[in-house]
Design an enzyme around this catalytic site. Structure first.
Site, PDB file in Angstrom:
ATOM      1  N   ASP A   1       0.879  -1.160   0.000  1.00 28.94           N
ATOM      2  CA  ASP A   1       0.000   0.000   0.000  1.00 28.94           C
ATOM      3  C   ASP A   1       0.927   1.224   0.000  1.00 28.94           C
ATOM      4  O   ASP A   1       2.110   1.112   0.338  1.00 28.94           O
ATOM      5  CB  ASP A   1      -0.849  -0.055   1.278  1.00 28.94           C
ATOM      6  CG  ASP A   1      -1.694   1.177   1.458  1.00 28.94           C
ATOM      7  OD1 ASP A   1      -2.432   1.523   0.536  1.00 28.94           O
ATOM      8  OD2 ASP A   1      -1.610   1.790   2.537  1.00 28.94           O
ATOM      9  N   LEU A   2       0.437   2.379  -0.394  1.00 25.64           N
ATOM     10  CA  LEU A   2       1.316   3.555  -0.469  1.00 25.64           C
ATOM     11  C   LEU A   2       1.181   4.444   0.772  1.00 25.64           C
ATOM     12  O   LEU A   2       2.084   4.519   1.602  1.00 25.64           O
ATOM     13  CB  LEU A   2       0.989   4.353  -1.740  1.00 25.64           C
ATOM     14  CG  LEU A   2       1.840   5.602  -1.974  1.00 25.64           C
ATOM     15  CD1 LEU A   2       3.305   5.240  -2.186  1.00 25.64           C
ATOM     16  CD2 LEU A   2       1.316   6.383  -3.180  1.00 25.64           C
ATOM     17  N   ASP A   3       0.014   5.074   0.887  1.00 27.58           N
ATOM     18  CA  ASP A   3      -0.182   6.028   1.974  1.00 27.58           C
ATOM     19  C   ASP A   3      -0.215   5.312   3.319  1.00 27.58           C
ATOM     20  O   ASP A   3      -1.042   4.428   3.541  1.00 27.58           O
ATOM     21  CB  ASP A   3      -1.503   6.780   1.741  1.00 27.58           C
ATOM     22  CG  ASP A   3      -1.857   7.695   2.881  1.00 27.58           C
ATOM     23  OD1 ASP A   3      -0.921   8.212   3.515  1.00 27.58           O
ATOM     24  OD2 ASP A   3      -3.045   7.884   3.154  1.00 27.58           O
TER      25      ASP A   3
ATOM     26  N   THR B   1       1.413  10.310   3.462  1.00 26.38           N
ATOM     27  CA  THR B   1       0.647  11.351   2.780  1.00 26.38           C
ATOM     28  C   THR B   1      -0.690  11.612   3.472  1.00 26.38           C
ATOM     29  O   THR B   1      -1.415  12.519   3.076  1.00 26.38           O
ATOM     30  CB  THR B   1       0.416  10.974   1.297  1.00 26.38           C
ATOM     31  OG1 THR B   1       0.205   9.576   1.212  1.00 26.38           O
ATOM     32  CG2 THR B   1       1.595  11.362   0.433  1.00 26.38           C
TER      33      THR B   1
ATOM     34  N   LYS C   1      -8.771   7.080   5.545  1.00 22.84           N
ATOM     35  CA  LYS C   1      -7.533   6.362   5.191  1.00 22.84           C
ATOM     36  C   LYS C   1      -7.832   5.098   4.393  1.00 22.84           C
ATOM     37  O   LYS C   1      -8.655   4.273   4.821  1.00 22.84           O
ATOM     38  CB  LYS C   1      -6.740   6.000   6.442  1.00 22.84           C
ATOM     39  CG  LYS C   1      -6.005   7.185   7.025  1.00 22.84           C
ATOM     40  CD  LYS C   1      -5.055   6.737   8.120  1.00 22.84           C
ATOM     41  CE  LYS C   1      -4.357   7.930   8.744  1.00 22.84           C
ATOM     42  NZ  LYS C   1      -3.534   7.555   9.886  1.00 22.84           N
TER      43      LYS C   1
ATOM     44  N   SER D   1      -2.315   0.545  -4.453  1.00 26.48           N
ATOM     45  CA  SER D   1      -2.834   1.718  -3.744  1.00 26.48           C
ATOM     46  C   SER D   1      -4.178   2.157  -4.304  1.00 26.48           C
ATOM     47  O   SER D   1      -4.433   2.021  -5.501  1.00 26.48           O
ATOM     48  CB  SER D   1      -1.823   2.865  -3.883  1.00 26.48           C
ATOM     49  OG  SER D   1      -2.395   4.090  -3.474  1.00 26.48           O
ATOM     50  N   ALA D   2      -5.008   2.729  -3.437  1.00 26.27           N
ATOM     51  CA  ALA D   2      -6.287   3.291  -3.876  1.00 26.27           C
ATOM     52  C   ALA D   2      -6.105   4.655  -4.534  1.00 26.27           C
ATOM     53  O   ALA D   2      -7.017   5.173  -5.173  1.00 26.27           O
ATOM     54  CB  ALA D   2      -7.215   3.448  -2.671  1.00 26.27           C
TER      55      ALA D   2
ATOM     56  N   LYS E   1     -10.735  -1.214  -1.991  1.00 27.04           N
ATOM     57  CA  LYS E   1     -10.542  -2.094  -0.840  1.00 27.04           C
ATOM     58  C   LYS E   1     -11.737  -1.879   0.104  1.00 27.04           C
ATOM     59  O   LYS E   1     -12.187  -0.738   0.232  1.00 27.04           O
ATOM     60  CB  LYS E   1      -9.249  -1.738  -0.090  1.00 27.04           C
ATOM     61  CG  LYS E   1      -7.985  -1.789  -0.949  1.00 27.04           C
ATOM     62  CD  LYS E   1      -6.825  -1.100  -0.225  1.00 27.04           C
ATOM     63  CE  LYS E   1      -5.647  -0.901  -1.156  1.00 27.04           C
ATOM     64  NZ  LYS E   1      -4.547  -0.094  -0.570  1.00 27.04           N
TER      65      LYS E   1
ATOM     66  N   GLU F   1       0.065  -3.308   4.630  1.00 28.26           N
ATOM     67  CA  GLU F   1      -1.075  -2.385   4.693  1.00 28.26           C
ATOM     68  C   GLU F   1      -1.170  -1.676   6.040  1.00 28.26           C
ATOM     69  O   GLU F   1      -0.818  -2.249   7.061  1.00 28.26           O
ATOM     70  CB  GLU F   1      -2.380  -3.178   4.515  1.00 28.26           C
ATOM     71  CG  GLU F   1      -3.029  -3.074   3.172  1.00 28.26           C
ATOM     72  CD  GLU F   1      -3.625  -1.700   2.870  1.00 28.26           C
ATOM     73  OE1 GLU F   1      -3.710  -0.847   3.761  1.00 28.26           O
ATOM     74  OE2 GLU F   1      -4.011  -1.495   1.711  1.00 28.26           O
ATOM     75  N   ASP F   2      -1.688  -0.441   6.014  1.00 31.86           N
ATOM     76  CA  ASP F   2      -1.910   0.278   7.280  1.00 31.86           C
ATOM     77  C   ASP F   2      -3.390   0.444   7.580  1.00 31.86           C
ATOM     78  O   ASP F   2      -3.737   1.053   8.595  1.00 31.86           O
ATOM     79  CB  ASP F   2      -1.256   1.669   7.234  1.00 31.86           C
ATOM     80  CG  ASP F   2      -2.001   2.614   6.316  1.00 31.86           C
ATOM     81  OD1 ASP F   2      -2.401   2.184   5.216  1.00 31.86           O
ATOM     82  OD2 ASP F   2      -2.203   3.782   6.693  1.00 31.86           O
TER      83      ASP F   2
END
Ligand code: B16
Ligand code: MG
Length: 218
Positions: free
Chosen positions: A8-10, A16, A44, A115-116, A146, A170-171
Site C-alpha cells: 500500500d502507499l499512503d 501522505t 484512510k 494503492s487506492a 478495498k 497495509e496500514d
C-alpha cells in the site's frame, strides 16, 4: 515461499495521510465546519469520492450535493493535495522502507504497489521510488475499492505470481481484509488496533528484514 511483496502507499511507504487531512480540512472549512481527526482517520485507504462522502457526512451535509457539485469539491481537494505532493522529496519515504525494498530487490522478490490513490504514480516519482517497483496498480486501474481484493489480485497478475506467493503490507483494516479475500498473507503496519487480523504486525520498517518476514509468515 514469498516471491512477491505488495505495498500500500499512503501510511506504508510514505505518510501522505497528513496532506489528505489538510486538504480535506480546508474543504470542510470552506463549508463552515472543522474536520475532526477521527473523520480524517476514516478516510484512510478509502477512495477519493468515498472520502468526500465521509467528510460531508461529518459536517452534516450527507446527500446534500448534486453529483456535479461533489465532483467539483473532490477536484478542489485534489488540487490542494497535489500542491502538498509537489513539495515531496525522497526524504519523505518512511524510515526503513528503502533498505527493505533494496533487500527484496537483491533477493529477486517482486515489488508491487497496490494503492487506492490516483496520484500514486506522481508520488512514487517525487520520491524517486518508481524504478524499484516491478508493477504499479493504483486508483486509475481498479474499479472496486478495498476491501475488494481487486487491487492486489491485479498486482499479483502483473507480477506473474499466484496469491499464495504474495504478502501485502497495509496500514488500513480495509486493506488487510482485501489481502485475505485475495488469498494473500498480510503485514499490518502501524499501531492501529484495527489491524489485528493481519498475519503479522510491525510498527514500521526500521530494522525489518526479509528473514524476519519469512520467519513470521512462511
Ligand atoms: P487519491 P492508499 C489512499 O491511499 C489514501 O489512504 C486515502 O486517504 C485516499 O483517499 C485514497 O488513497 C485516494 O487517494 O485522492 O490520491 O486518489 O492508502 O490506498 O495508498
Ligand atoms: Mg494506506
Amino acid at each position: 515461499m514469498i516471491r512477491c511483496c505488495i505495498f500500500d502507499l499512503d501510511g506504508v511507504v510514505v505518510d501522505t495521510a497528513r496532506y489528505h487531512f489538510l486538504a480535506w480540512a480546508e474543504l470542510a472549512r470552506s463549508l463552515g465546519f472543522e474536520l475532526t481527526p477521527a473523520a480524517g482517520e476514516a478516510t484512510k485507504g478509502v477512495s477519493r469520492m468515498a472520502s468526500l462522502d465521509i467528510v460531508l457526512e461529518a459536517g452534516g451535509f450527507a446527500g446534500r450535493f448534486a453529483p456535479e457539485e461533489r465532483e467539483c469539491m473532490a477536484a478542489r481537494k485534489n488540487d490542494r493535495y497535489l500542491e502538498f505532493v509537489g513539495r515531496m522529496t525522497p526524504d519523505d519515504v518512511l524510515p526503513g522502507v528503502r533498505p527493505f525494498l533494496g533487500e527484496l530487490h537483491a533477493r529477486g522478490v517482486k515489488i508491487v504497489l497496490g494503492s487506492a490513490s490516483k496520484n500514486a504514480g506522481t508520488i512514487l516519482d517525487r520520491c524517486g521510488l518508481r524504478p524499484l517497483f516491478d508493477a504499479v496498480v493504483d486508483g486509475t486501474l481498479v474499479a472496486r475499492a478495498k476491501p475488494d481484493p481487486e487491487v492486489f489480485v491485479r498486482g499479483a497478475e502483473l507480477a506473474g505470481e499466484v496469491p499464495a506467493a504474495c504478502v501485502v503490507f497495509e496500514d488500513a483494516a480495509a486493506g488487510i481484509e482485501a489481502a485475505a479475500r485475495a488469498g494473500m498473507r498480510s503485514v499490518g503496519v502501524g499501531p492501529s488496533p484495527a489491524l489485528a487480523a493481519a498475519t503479522l504486525r510491525i510498527a514500521g520498517f526500521e530494522g525489518f528484514t526479509f528473514d524476519r518476514l519469512a520467519a513470521a509468515v512462511d
